[in-house]
Write an enzyme that holds these catalytic residues in place. Structure first.
Site, PDB file in Angstrom:
ATOM      1  N   LYS A   1       0.837  -1.205   0.000  1.00  0.00           N
ATOM      2  CA  LYS A   1       0.000   0.000   0.000  1.00  0.00           C
ATOM      3  C   LYS A   1       0.876   1.260   0.000  1.00  0.00           C
ATOM      4  CE  LYS A   1      -4.453   0.077   2.356  1.00  0.00           C
ATOM      5  NZ  LYS A   1      -5.074   0.244   3.665  1.00  0.00           N
TER       6      LYS A   1
ATOM      7  N   THR B   1     -13.462   4.810  14.564  1.00  0.00           N
ATOM      8  CA  THR B   1     -14.667   4.682  15.386  1.00  0.00           C
ATOM      9  C   THR B   1     -14.412   3.644  16.478  1.00  0.00           C
ATOM     10  OG1 THR B   1     -16.021   5.261  13.519  1.00  0.00           O
ATOM     11  CG2 THR B   1     -17.128   4.130  15.334  1.00  0.00           C
TER      12      THR B   1
ATOM     13  N   LEU C   1     -34.342  10.641   4.832  1.00  0.00           N
ATOM     14  CA  LEU C   1     -35.713  10.137   4.833  1.00  0.00           C
ATOM     15  C   LEU C   1     -36.029   9.500   3.484  1.00  0.00           C
ATOM     16  CD1 LEU C   1     -37.712  12.917   6.763  1.00  0.00           C
ATOM     17  CD2 LEU C   1     -36.977  10.686   7.600  1.00  0.00           C
TER      18      LEU C   1
ATOM     19  N   GLY D   1     -26.648   0.099   4.145  1.00  0.00           N
ATOM     20  CA  GLY D   1     -25.531  -0.847   4.169  1.00  0.00           C
ATOM     21  C   GLY D   1     -24.268  -0.064   4.431  1.00  0.00           C
TER      22      GLY D   1
ATOM     23  N   CYS E   1     -20.278   1.273   7.949  1.00  0.00           N
ATOM     24  CA  CYS E   1     -20.432   2.073   9.166  1.00  0.00           C
ATOM     25  C   CYS E   1     -21.719   1.782   9.926  1.00  0.00           C
ATOM     26  CB  CYS E   1     -20.335   3.546   8.810  1.00  0.00           C
ATOM     27  SG  CYS E   1     -18.799   3.907   7.966  1.00  0.00           S
TER      28      CYS E   1
ATOM     29  N   ARG F   1     -19.280  -3.351   1.124  1.00  0.00           N
ATOM     30  CA  ARG F   1     -19.378  -3.966   2.440  1.00  0.00           C
ATOM     31  C   ARG F   1     -20.797  -3.786   2.994  1.00  0.00           C
ATOM     32  NH1 ARG F   1     -14.204  -1.338   5.176  1.00  0.00           N
ATOM     33  NH2 ARG F   1     -15.008   0.402   3.976  1.00  0.00           N
TER      34      ARG F   1
HETATM   35  C1  UGA Z   1     -22.044   7.204   7.346  1.00  0.00           C
HETATM   36  C2  UGA Z   1     -22.387   8.568   7.975  1.00  0.00           C
HETATM   37  O1  UGA Z   1     -23.334   9.245   7.153  1.00  0.00           O
HETATM   38  C3  UGA Z   1     -21.128   9.427   8.124  1.00  0.00           C
HETATM   39  O2  UGA Z   1     -21.451  10.641   8.794  1.00  0.00           O
HETATM   40  C4  UGA Z   1     -20.096   8.652   8.961  1.00  0.00           C
HETATM   41  O3  UGA Z   1     -18.883   9.363   9.089  1.00  0.00           O
HETATM   42  C5  UGA Z   1     -19.804   7.330   8.274  1.00  0.00           C
HETATM   43  O4  UGA Z   1     -21.045   6.574   8.160  1.00  0.00           O
HETATM   44  C6  UGA Z   1     -18.808   6.594   9.124  1.00  0.00           C
HETATM   45  O5  UGA Z   1     -19.131   6.247  10.265  1.00  0.00           O
HETATM   46  O6  UGA Z   1     -17.641   6.466   8.716  1.00  0.00           O
HETATM   47  P1  UGA Z   1     -21.583   6.320   4.869  1.00  0.00           P
HETATM   48  O7  UGA Z   1     -21.604   4.953   5.469  1.00  0.00           O
HETATM   49  O8  UGA Z   1     -20.503   6.705   3.938  1.00  0.00           O
HETATM   50  O9  UGA Z   1     -21.567   7.434   6.042  1.00  0.00           O
HETATM   51  O10 UGA Z   1     -22.929   6.443   4.071  1.00  0.00           O
HETATM   52  P2  UGA Z   1     -24.289   7.258   4.137  1.00  0.00           P
HETATM   53  O11 UGA Z   1     -24.291   8.252   3.057  1.00  0.00           O
HETATM   54  O12 UGA Z   1     -24.556   7.736   5.494  1.00  0.00           O
HETATM   55  O13 UGA Z   1     -25.305   6.087   3.747  1.00  0.00           O
HETATM   56  C7  UGA Z   1     -25.396   4.900   4.521  1.00  0.00           C
HETATM   57  C8  UGA Z   1     -26.472   3.992   4.001  1.00  0.00           C
HETATM   58  O14 UGA Z   1     -27.751   4.534   4.265  1.00  0.00           O
HETATM   59  C9  UGA Z   1     -26.421   3.737   2.490  1.00  0.00           C
HETATM   60  O15 UGA Z   1     -26.621   2.372   2.241  1.00  0.00           O
HETATM   61  C10 UGA Z   1     -27.571   4.546   1.938  1.00  0.00           C
HETATM   62  O16 UGA Z   1     -28.112   3.997   0.776  1.00  0.00           O
HETATM   63  C11 UGA Z   1     -28.550   4.476   3.093  1.00  0.00           C
HETATM   64  N1  UGA Z   1     -29.520   5.595   3.120  1.00  0.00           N
HETATM   65  C12 UGA Z   1     -29.080   6.856   3.379  1.00  0.00           C
HETATM   66  C13 UGA Z   1     -30.862   5.340   2.912  1.00  0.00           C
HETATM   67  O17 UGA Z   1     -31.278   4.190   2.681  1.00  0.00           O
HETATM   68  N2  UGA Z   1     -31.747   6.397   2.964  1.00  0.00           N
HETATM   69  C14 UGA Z   1     -31.345   7.655   3.224  1.00  0.00           C
HETATM   70  O18 UGA Z   1     -32.211   8.564   3.273  1.00  0.00           O
HETATM   71  C15 UGA Z   1     -29.977   7.892   3.418  1.00  0.00           C
END
Ligand code: UGA
Length: 444
Positions: A35, A138, A265, A272, A275, A342
Protein backbone atom coordinates in the site's frame (compact mmCIF):
# COMPACT_ATOMS: atom_id res chain seq x y z
CA UNK A 1 1.72 21.64 12.01
CA UNK A 2 3.60 18.37 11.79
CA UNK A 3 1.17 15.50 11.95
CA UNK A 4 1.30 11.74 11.53
CA UNK A 5 -1.61 9.60 10.42
CA UNK A 6 -1.50 5.90 11.23
CA UNK A 7 -3.67 3.81 8.91
CA UNK A 8 -4.19 4.58 5.23
CA UNK A 9 -7.74 3.32 4.88
CA UNK A 10 -10.60 5.60 3.92
CA UNK A 11 -10.49 7.72 7.08
CA UNK A 12 -6.70 7.95 7.31
CA UNK A 13 -6.11 8.86 3.69
CA UNK A 14 -8.80 11.51 3.52
CA UNK A 15 -7.59 12.98 6.80
CA UNK A 16 -3.96 12.98 5.69
CA UNK A 17 -4.55 14.39 2.25
CA UNK A 18 -6.94 17.08 3.50
CA UNK A 19 -4.65 18.19 6.33
CA UNK A 20 -1.82 18.42 3.79
CA UNK A 21 -4.08 20.50 1.57
CA UNK A 22 -4.54 22.86 4.53
CA UNK A 23 -0.77 23.40 4.63
CA UNK A 24 0.31 20.90 7.28
CA UNK A 25 3.33 18.62 7.12
CA UNK A 26 1.78 15.17 6.94
CA UNK A 27 3.27 11.70 7.18
CA UNK A 28 0.97 8.77 6.42
CA UNK A 29 1.94 5.47 7.99
CA UNK A 30 0.70 1.97 7.23
CA UNK A 31 2.10 -1.46 8.06
CA UNK A 32 1.18 -2.67 4.56
CA UNK A 33 4.36 -2.28 2.48
CA UNK A 34 2.54 -2.69 -0.85
CA UNK A 35 0.00 0.00 0.00
CA UNK A 36 2.77 2.42 0.97
CA UNK A 37 4.77 1.71 -2.19
CA UNK A 38 1.65 2.28 -4.28
CA UNK A 39 0.79 5.49 -2.46
CA UNK A 40 4.31 6.76 -3.13
CA UNK A 41 3.54 6.23 -6.83
CA UNK A 42 0.20 8.02 -6.43
CA UNK A 43 -1.89 4.82 -6.59
CA UNK A 44 -4.84 4.81 -4.20
CA UNK A 45 -6.21 1.69 -2.48
CA UNK A 46 -9.76 3.11 -2.50
CA UNK A 47 -12.05 5.04 -4.82
CA UNK A 48 -13.17 8.41 -3.52
CA UNK A 49 -14.14 11.25 -5.87
CA UNK A 50 -11.49 13.99 -5.93
CA UNK A 51 -8.97 12.11 -3.78
CA UNK A 52 -6.65 11.13 -6.63
CA UNK A 53 -6.29 14.74 -7.76
CA UNK A 54 -5.80 16.03 -4.22
CA UNK A 55 -3.20 13.36 -3.48
CA UNK A 56 -1.31 14.21 -6.67
CA UNK A 57 -1.47 17.90 -5.82
CA UNK A 58 -0.07 17.29 -2.36
CA UNK A 59 2.72 15.00 -3.39
CA UNK A 60 3.90 17.04 -6.36
CA UNK A 61 3.96 20.81 -6.06
CA UNK A 62 2.03 22.02 -9.07
CA UNK A 63 2.09 25.58 -7.82
CA UNK A 64 -1.66 25.81 -8.50
CA UNK A 65 -4.23 26.78 -5.94
CA UNK A 66 -7.26 24.54 -5.58
CA UNK A 67 -10.42 25.39 -7.40
CA UNK A 68 -13.90 25.65 -5.92
CA UNK A 69 -14.68 23.70 -2.83
CA UNK A 70 -11.11 22.97 -1.81
CA UNK A 71 -9.64 26.41 -1.56
CA UNK A 72 -8.67 26.65 2.05
CA UNK A 73 -4.89 26.48 1.60
CA UNK A 74 -3.98 30.07 1.00
CA UNK A 75 -0.38 31.21 1.25
CA UNK A 76 0.98 28.27 3.22
CA UNK A 77 4.24 26.63 2.14
CA UNK A 78 4.11 23.32 0.33
CA UNK A 79 4.95 20.11 2.18
CA UNK A 80 4.58 16.98 0.11
CA UNK A 81 2.93 14.12 2.00
CA UNK A 82 5.41 11.48 3.13
CA UNK A 83 4.59 7.79 3.27
CA UNK A 84 6.28 5.19 5.46
CA UNK A 85 5.69 1.80 7.08
CA UNK A 86 7.57 2.79 10.22
CA UNK A 87 5.61 4.26 13.13
CA UNK A 88 8.91 5.22 14.75
CA UNK A 89 10.17 7.23 11.77
CA UNK A 90 6.77 8.59 10.78
CA UNK A 91 5.88 9.95 14.22
CA UNK A 92 9.33 11.23 15.22
CA UNK A 93 8.77 14.87 14.30
CA UNK A 94 4.98 14.96 14.62
CA UNK A 95 3.23 16.76 17.44
CA UNK A 96 -0.17 15.24 16.64
CA UNK A 97 -0.65 11.56 15.82
CA UNK A 98 -4.02 10.43 14.48
CA UNK A 99 -4.93 6.77 14.98
CA UNK A 100 -6.98 5.80 11.93
CA UNK A 101 -6.57 2.02 11.92
CA UNK A 102 -9.44 -0.39 11.39
CA UNK A 103 -11.78 -1.40 14.22
CA UNK A 104 -13.65 -4.27 12.52
CA UNK A 105 -16.50 -6.11 14.24
CA UNK A 106 -15.90 -9.36 16.12
CA UNK A 107 -18.55 -12.05 15.78
CA UNK A 108 -20.25 -10.64 18.92
CA UNK A 109 -20.64 -7.26 17.21
CA UNK A 110 -18.09 -5.69 19.56
CA UNK A 111 -15.29 -3.69 17.91
CA UNK A 112 -11.93 -5.43 17.62
CA UNK A 113 -9.48 -2.91 19.08
CA UNK A 114 -6.31 -4.96 18.68
CA UNK A 115 -4.95 -2.71 15.92
CA UNK A 116 -5.56 0.38 18.11
CA UNK A 117 -3.73 -1.30 20.98
CA UNK A 118 -0.87 -2.36 18.76
CA UNK A 119 -0.23 1.08 17.28
CA UNK A 120 -0.62 2.75 20.70
CA UNK A 121 2.15 0.55 22.05
CA UNK A 122 4.39 1.40 19.14
CA UNK A 123 3.73 5.13 19.51
CA UNK A 124 4.45 5.01 23.23
CA UNK A 125 7.67 3.08 22.78
CA UNK A 126 9.07 5.32 20.08
CA UNK A 127 8.21 8.69 21.68
CA UNK A 128 11.03 11.01 22.65
CA UNK A 129 9.05 14.22 23.17
CA UNK A 130 5.45 15.41 23.77
CA UNK A 131 2.79 13.93 21.48
CA UNK A 132 -0.94 14.40 21.23
CA UNK A 133 -2.44 11.02 20.35
CA UNK A 134 -5.86 11.40 18.74
CA UNK A 135 -8.28 8.52 18.17
CA UNK A 136 -10.11 9.06 14.90
CA UNK A 137 -11.14 5.49 14.18
CA UNK A 138 -14.67 4.68 15.39
CA UNK A 139 -14.18 3.19 18.84
CA UNK A 140 -16.38 2.28 21.80
CA UNK A 141 -16.71 4.80 24.58
CA UNK A 142 -13.83 4.57 27.07
CA UNK A 143 -11.27 3.50 24.49
CA UNK A 144 -9.49 6.80 25.16
CA UNK A 145 -8.99 5.76 28.79
CA UNK A 146 -7.48 2.46 27.60
CA UNK A 147 -5.12 4.28 25.26
CA UNK A 148 -4.11 6.61 28.08
CA UNK A 149 -3.45 3.74 30.50
CA UNK A 150 -1.33 1.92 27.96
CA UNK A 151 0.62 5.07 27.15
CA UNK A 152 1.20 5.71 30.87
CA UNK A 153 2.73 2.26 31.22
CA UNK A 154 5.06 2.61 28.25
CA UNK A 155 5.77 6.27 27.40
CA UNK A 156 8.80 8.05 28.81
CA UNK A 157 7.67 11.57 27.90
CA UNK A 158 4.56 13.69 28.35
CA UNK A 159 1.55 13.07 26.14
CA UNK A 160 -2.15 13.76 25.80
CA UNK A 161 -4.92 11.62 24.41
CA UNK A 162 -7.91 13.07 22.55
CA UNK A 163 -10.90 11.86 20.60
CA UNK A 164 -11.78 13.46 17.28
CA UNK A 165 -14.40 11.30 15.54
CA UNK A 166 -14.92 11.65 11.81
CA UNK A 167 -18.30 12.13 10.16
CA UNK A 168 -17.20 11.69 6.54
CA UNK A 169 -19.56 10.06 4.09
CA UNK A 170 -17.98 7.84 1.48
CA UNK A 171 -18.30 9.50 -1.89
CA UNK A 172 -18.45 12.99 -0.31
CA UNK A 173 -15.56 12.61 2.06
CA UNK A 174 -13.36 15.47 0.85
CA UNK A 175 -16.24 17.92 0.80
CA UNK A 176 -17.33 16.70 4.25
CA UNK A 177 -13.81 17.13 5.63
CA UNK A 178 -13.53 20.69 4.37
CA UNK A 179 -17.15 21.67 5.12
CA UNK A 180 -18.27 19.67 8.14
CA UNK A 181 -21.52 20.38 10.03
CA UNK A 182 -19.39 20.29 13.16
CA UNK A 183 -16.00 19.26 14.44
CA UNK A 184 -15.98 17.28 17.68
CA UNK A 185 -12.93 17.24 19.88
CA UNK A 186 -12.84 15.35 23.14
CA UNK A 187 -9.93 16.45 25.32
CA UNK A 188 -8.78 16.53 28.90
CA UNK A 189 -6.07 19.19 28.78
CA UNK A 190 -5.85 22.78 27.59
CA UNK A 191 -2.73 21.91 25.62
CA UNK A 192 -4.53 19.20 23.63
CA UNK A 193 -7.51 21.47 23.08
CA UNK A 194 -5.38 24.33 21.79
CA UNK A 195 -3.44 22.10 19.39
CA UNK A 196 -6.61 20.72 17.85
CA UNK A 197 -8.28 24.14 17.69
CA UNK A 198 -5.24 25.48 15.85
CA UNK A 199 -5.17 22.51 13.49
CA UNK A 200 -8.84 22.92 12.57
CA UNK A 201 -8.70 26.73 12.55
CA UNK A 202 -8.86 27.02 8.70
CA UNK A 203 -12.12 25.06 8.58
CA UNK A 204 -15.20 27.14 9.20
CA UNK A 205 -17.52 24.99 11.31
CA UNK A 206 -18.84 24.91 14.85
CA UNK A 207 -16.38 23.15 17.14
CA UNK A 208 -17.84 21.08 19.95
CA UNK A 209 -15.30 20.64 22.72
CA UNK A 210 -16.17 17.81 25.12
CA UNK A 211 -14.58 15.30 27.43
CA UNK A 212 -13.13 12.23 25.70
CA UNK A 213 -16.00 9.87 26.58
CA UNK A 214 -18.65 12.24 25.20
CA UNK A 215 -16.75 12.67 21.93
CA UNK A 216 -16.51 8.89 21.58
CA UNK A 217 -20.23 8.50 22.25
CA UNK A 218 -21.18 11.26 19.82
CA UNK A 219 -19.88 9.12 16.96
CA UNK A 220 -21.88 5.98 17.80
CA UNK A 221 -24.96 8.00 18.74
CA UNK A 222 -24.83 9.97 15.45
CA UNK A 223 -24.60 6.91 13.23
CA UNK A 224 -27.26 5.07 15.22
CA UNK A 225 -29.62 8.03 15.04
CA UNK A 226 -29.17 8.34 11.27
CA UNK A 227 -29.78 4.61 10.83
CA UNK A 228 -32.90 4.93 13.01
CA UNK A 229 -34.17 7.68 10.73
CA UNK A 230 -33.77 5.41 7.71
CA UNK A 231 -35.51 2.46 9.36
CA UNK A 232 -38.27 4.75 10.58
CA UNK A 233 -39.03 6.01 7.09
CA UNK A 234 -38.78 2.46 5.71
CA UNK A 235 -41.33 1.25 8.27
CA UNK A 236 -43.62 4.11 7.26
CA UNK A 237 -43.06 3.14 3.59
CA UNK A 238 -44.50 -0.31 4.30
CA UNK A 239 -47.62 1.34 5.74
CA UNK A 240 -47.82 3.58 2.67
CA UNK A 241 -47.79 0.52 0.42
CA UNK A 242 -50.77 -0.99 2.23
CA UNK A 243 -52.80 2.21 2.40
CA UNK A 244 -52.21 3.95 -0.91
CA UNK A 245 -50.18 6.79 0.61
CA UNK A 246 -46.98 7.97 -1.08
CA UNK A 247 -43.78 7.81 0.99
CA UNK A 248 -42.12 10.67 -0.88
CA UNK A 249 -44.96 13.01 -0.06
CA UNK A 250 -45.04 11.78 3.52
CA UNK A 251 -41.25 12.26 3.88
CA UNK A 252 -41.52 15.77 2.48
CA UNK A 253 -44.39 16.57 4.81
CA UNK A 254 -42.58 15.44 7.92
CA UNK A 255 -39.06 16.49 6.86
CA UNK A 256 -39.94 20.16 6.49
CA UNK A 257 -40.43 20.30 10.24
CA UNK A 258 -36.94 21.53 11.09
CA UNK A 259 -36.98 19.46 14.28
CA UNK A 260 -37.13 16.36 12.09
CA UNK A 261 -35.14 17.52 9.03
CA UNK A 262 -35.55 16.34 5.46
CA UNK A 263 -32.27 14.42 5.09
CA UNK A 264 -32.04 10.66 5.53
CA UNK A 265 -35.71 10.14 4.83
CA UNK A 266 -35.26 8.29 1.53
CA UNK A 267 -37.07 4.97 1.72
CA UNK A 268 -35.47 2.02 -0.04
CA UNK A 269 -33.98 -1.41 0.45
CA UNK A 270 -32.20 -0.27 3.59
CA UNK A 271 -28.83 0.94 4.69
CA UNK A 272 -25.53 -0.85 4.17
CA UNK A 273 -21.86 0.09 4.15
CA UNK A 274 -19.19 -0.53 6.71
CA UNK A 275 -20.43 2.07 9.17
CA UNK A 276 -24.13 1.89 10.06
CA UNK A 277 -24.54 -1.90 10.39
CA UNK A 278 -21.26 -2.26 12.30
CA UNK A 279 -21.75 0.77 14.53
CA UNK A 280 -25.33 -0.15 15.43
CA UNK A 281 -24.23 -3.56 16.61
CA UNK A 282 -21.23 -2.16 18.45
CA UNK A 283 -23.39 0.45 20.18
CA UNK A 284 -25.84 -2.24 21.29
CA UNK A 285 -22.95 -4.30 22.65
CA UNK A 286 -21.65 -1.29 24.58
CA UNK A 287 -25.12 -0.81 26.10
CA UNK A 288 -25.38 -4.52 26.95
CA UNK A 289 -21.98 -4.54 28.62
CA UNK A 290 -22.94 -1.74 30.97
CA UNK A 291 -26.22 -3.46 31.81
CA UNK A 292 -28.71 -1.41 29.81
CA UNK A 293 -30.45 -2.61 26.70
CA UNK A 294 -30.95 -0.59 23.57
CA UNK A 295 -33.74 -2.60 21.97
CA UNK A 296 -34.69 0.35 19.81
CA UNK A 297 -31.51 -0.31 17.82
CA UNK A 298 -32.37 -4.00 17.51
CA UNK A 299 -35.64 -2.99 15.89
CA UNK A 300 -33.77 -0.61 13.57
CA UNK A 301 -31.74 -3.61 12.40
CA UNK A 302 -34.85 -5.81 12.07
CA UNK A 303 -36.59 -3.27 9.85
CA UNK A 304 -33.45 -2.98 7.75
CA UNK A 305 -33.39 -6.75 7.19
CA UNK A 306 -37.11 -6.76 6.48
CA UNK A 307 -36.67 -4.27 3.62
CA UNK A 308 -34.51 -6.75 1.70
CA UNK A 309 -37.04 -9.56 2.24
CA UNK A 310 -39.89 -7.34 1.07
CA UNK A 311 -37.91 -6.47 -2.03
CA UNK A 312 -37.53 -10.17 -2.87
CA UNK A 313 -41.31 -10.60 -2.36
CA UNK A 314 -41.95 -7.84 -4.89
CA UNK A 315 -39.84 -9.75 -7.43
CA UNK A 316 -41.68 -12.99 -6.64
CA UNK A 317 -45.04 -11.22 -6.97
CA UNK A 318 -44.03 -10.12 -10.45
CA UNK A 319 -42.29 -13.26 -11.73
CA UNK A 320 -43.93 -16.01 -9.65
CA UNK A 321 -41.32 -18.82 -9.54
CA UNK A 322 -37.78 -17.56 -9.72
CA UNK A 323 -36.17 -20.81 -10.89
CA UNK A 324 -34.36 -20.21 -14.20
CA UNK A 325 -35.72 -16.66 -14.45
CA UNK A 326 -33.14 -14.12 -15.57
CA UNK A 327 -32.98 -11.17 -13.19
CA UNK A 328 -31.04 -8.08 -14.19
CA UNK A 329 -29.53 -6.03 -11.38
CA UNK A 330 -28.41 -2.42 -11.72
CA UNK A 331 -26.25 -1.26 -8.82
CA UNK A 332 -24.14 -3.28 -6.40
CA UNK A 333 -22.37 -0.69 -4.25
CA UNK A 334 -24.07 0.12 -0.92
CA UNK A 335 -24.69 3.63 -2.24
CA UNK A 336 -23.68 5.69 -5.30
CA UNK A 337 -20.23 7.24 -5.86
CA UNK A 338 -18.36 4.44 -4.17
CA UNK A 339 -17.09 0.99 -5.11
CA UNK A 340 -17.70 -0.18 -1.56
CA UNK A 341 -19.87 -3.27 -1.24
CA UNK A 342 -19.38 -3.97 2.44
CA UNK A 343 -22.77 -4.91 3.91
CA UNK A 344 -24.40 -3.76 0.67
CA UNK A 345 -28.06 -4.84 0.46
CA UNK A 346 -27.28 -6.11 -3.06
CA UNK A 347 -25.25 -9.02 -1.63
CA UNK A 348 -28.08 -10.54 0.43
CA UNK A 349 -30.65 -9.84 -2.27
CA UNK A 350 -28.62 -11.45 -5.06
CA UNK A 351 -27.64 -14.46 -2.96
CA UNK A 352 -31.28 -15.09 -2.00
CA UNK A 353 -32.37 -14.83 -5.65
CA UNK A 354 -29.65 -17.33 -6.59
CA UNK A 355 -30.82 -19.72 -3.86
CA UNK A 356 -34.25 -19.56 -5.47
CA UNK A 357 -32.65 -20.66 -8.75
CA UNK A 358 -32.65 -17.33 -10.59
CA UNK A 359 -29.89 -16.42 -13.06
CA UNK A 360 -28.37 -13.02 -12.31
CA UNK A 361 -26.91 -10.39 -14.64
CA UNK A 362 -25.36 -7.32 -13.03
CA UNK A 363 -23.81 -3.93 -13.74
CA UNK A 364 -22.41 -1.25 -11.45
CA UNK A 365 -20.40 1.77 -12.61
CA UNK A 366 -17.67 1.28 -9.96
CA UNK A 367 -18.17 -1.87 -7.90
CA UNK A 368 -17.71 -4.60 -10.54
CA UNK A 369 -14.15 -5.53 -9.61
CA UNK A 370 -14.97 -5.64 -5.92
CA UNK A 371 -18.12 -7.66 -6.68
CA UNK A 372 -16.19 -10.37 -8.50
CA UNK A 373 -14.70 -11.62 -5.24
CA UNK A 374 -18.07 -11.56 -3.46
CA UNK A 375 -20.68 -12.71 -5.99
CA UNK A 376 -20.08 -15.96 -7.86
CA UNK A 377 -22.02 -17.42 -10.81
CA UNK A 378 -23.20 -14.00 -11.87
CA UNK A 379 -23.02 -12.60 -15.41
CA UNK A 380 -21.06 -9.34 -15.25
CA UNK A 381 -22.22 -6.94 -17.99
CA UNK A 382 -20.49 -3.87 -19.36
CA UNK A 383 -23.53 -1.58 -19.32
CA UNK A 384 -27.17 -1.42 -18.17
CA UNK A 385 -28.53 -2.29 -21.63
CA UNK A 386 -26.59 -5.53 -21.71
CA UNK A 387 -28.14 -6.35 -18.31
CA UNK A 388 -31.64 -5.64 -19.60
CA UNK A 389 -31.24 -7.74 -22.75
CA UNK A 390 -33.26 -10.93 -22.31
CA UNK A 391 -33.90 -10.37 -18.58
CA UNK A 392 -37.28 -11.26 -17.09
CA UNK A 393 -37.12 -8.16 -14.92
CA UNK A 394 -34.74 -5.36 -13.99
CA UNK A 395 -33.98 -4.50 -10.35
CA UNK A 396 -32.44 -1.20 -9.23
CA UNK A 397 -30.40 -1.57 -6.07
CA UNK A 398 -28.20 1.56 -6.09
CA UNK A 399 -29.31 5.03 -7.19
CA UNK A 400 -26.40 5.90 -9.50
CA UNK A 401 -27.07 9.00 -11.64
CA UNK A 402 -26.25 6.92 -14.71
CA UNK A 403 -29.39 4.84 -14.09
CA UNK A 404 -31.62 7.90 -13.75
CA UNK A 405 -30.66 8.85 -17.31
CA UNK A 406 -31.29 5.48 -18.96
CA UNK A 407 -32.99 5.30 -22.35
CA UNK A 408 -36.07 3.58 -20.98
CA UNK A 409 -37.61 2.98 -24.40
CA UNK A 410 -34.53 0.97 -25.31
CA UNK A 411 -34.59 -0.83 -21.94
CA UNK A 412 -38.23 -1.78 -22.50
CA UNK A 413 -37.45 -3.27 -25.90
CA UNK A 414 -34.50 -5.27 -24.51
CA UNK A 415 -36.31 -6.76 -21.52
CA UNK A 416 -38.15 -10.06 -21.99
CA UNK A 417 -41.06 -8.52 -20.08
CA UNK A 418 -41.24 -4.82 -19.12
CA UNK A 419 -40.87 -5.26 -15.37
CA UNK A 420 -38.79 -2.90 -13.24
CA UNK A 421 -38.49 -3.30 -9.47
CA UNK A 422 -36.93 -0.13 -8.17
CA UNK A 423 -35.39 -0.42 -4.70
CA UNK A 424 -34.31 3.21 -4.63
CA UNK A 425 -37.30 5.07 -6.07
CA UNK A 426 -35.30 6.68 -8.87
CA UNK A 427 -38.16 6.91 -11.38
CA UNK A 428 -41.57 8.54 -11.29
CA UNK A 429 -44.22 5.87 -10.81
CA UNK A 430 -46.69 7.69 -13.09
CA UNK A 431 -44.13 8.11 -15.90
CA UNK A 432 -43.11 4.47 -15.73
CA UNK A 433 -46.69 3.27 -15.84
CA UNK A 434 -47.43 5.64 -18.73
CA UNK A 435 -44.51 4.09 -20.61
CA UNK A 436 -46.06 0.66 -20.13
CA UNK A 437 -43.74 -0.74 -17.49
CA UNK A 438 -44.97 -2.99 -14.70
CA UNK A 439 -43.19 -0.85 -12.15
CA UNK A 440 -42.84 -1.50 -8.44
CA UNK A 441 -40.98 0.75 -6.02
CA UNK A 442 -40.83 1.35 -2.27
CA UNK A 443 -43.68 2.94 -0.33
CA UNK A 444 -45.62 4.33 -3.26
C1 UGA B 1 -22.04 7.20 7.35
C2 UGA B 1 -22.39 8.57 7.97
O1 UGA B 1 -23.33 9.25 7.15
C3 UGA B 1 -21.13 9.43 8.12
O2 UGA B 1 -21.45 10.64 8.79
C4 UGA B 1 -20.10 8.65 8.96
O3 UGA B 1 -18.88 9.36 9.09
C5 UGA B 1 -19.80 7.33 8.27
O4 UGA B 1 -21.04 6.57 8.16
C6 UGA B 1 -18.81 6.59 9.12
O5 UGA B 1 -19.13 6.25 10.26
O6 UGA B 1 -17.64 6.47 8.72
P1 UGA B 1 -21.58 6.32 4.87
O7 UGA B 1 -21.60 4.95 5.47
O8 UGA B 1 -20.50 6.70 3.94
O9 UGA B 1 -21.57 7.43 6.04
O10 UGA B 1 -22.93 6.44 4.07
P2 UGA B 1 -24.29 7.26 4.14
O11 UGA B 1 -24.29 8.25 3.06
O12 UGA B 1 -24.56 7.74 5.49
O13 UGA B 1 -25.30 6.09 3.75
C7 UGA B 1 -25.40 4.90 4.52
C8 UGA B 1 -26.47 3.99 4.00
O14 UGA B 1 -27.75 4.53 4.27
C9 UGA B 1 -26.42 3.74 2.49
O15 UGA B 1 -26.62 2.37 2.24
C10 UGA B 1 -27.57 4.55 1.94
O16 UGA B 1 -28.11 4.00 0.78
C11 UGA B 1 -28.55 4.48 3.09
N1 UGA B 1 -29.52 5.59 3.12
C12 UGA B 1 -29.08 6.86 3.38
C13 UGA B 1 -30.86 5.34 2.91
O17 UGA B 1 -31.28 4.19 2.68
N2 UGA B 1 -31.75 6.40 2.96
C14 UGA B 1 -31.34 7.66 3.22
O18 UGA B 1 -32.21 8.56 3.27
C15 UGA B 1 -29.98 7.89 3.42
Amino acid sequence: MKIAIIGTGHVGLITGVCFAELGNEVTCIDADEVKIQNLKKGLLPIYEPGLQELLAKNTVNTGHMSQGLISLRLKSPFYPIKFTTSIKDGTKDAIVIFICVGTPPKSSGEADLSAVENVTMQIAESMSDYKLVVEKSTVPVRTGIRIKQLMEQRAKTKFDVASNPEFLREGNAIYDFMHPDRIVIGVESERAKNILLELYQPIKAPIVVTDIESAELIKHASNSFLATKISFINAVALICEKTGANIEQVAQGIGLDHRIGKDFLNAGIGFGGFCFPKDLRAFRRIAEKIGTDFNLLKEVENINEEMKKRFISKIEDSLWNLKDKVIGVLGLAFKPDTEDMRYAPSIDIIKTLQEEGAKIKVYDPQAMNVAKSILKDVEYCSNPYQVAEGSDCLCILTEWDEFKELDLIKIKKLLKSPIIIDGRNIFSKQEMQKMGFKYKSIGR
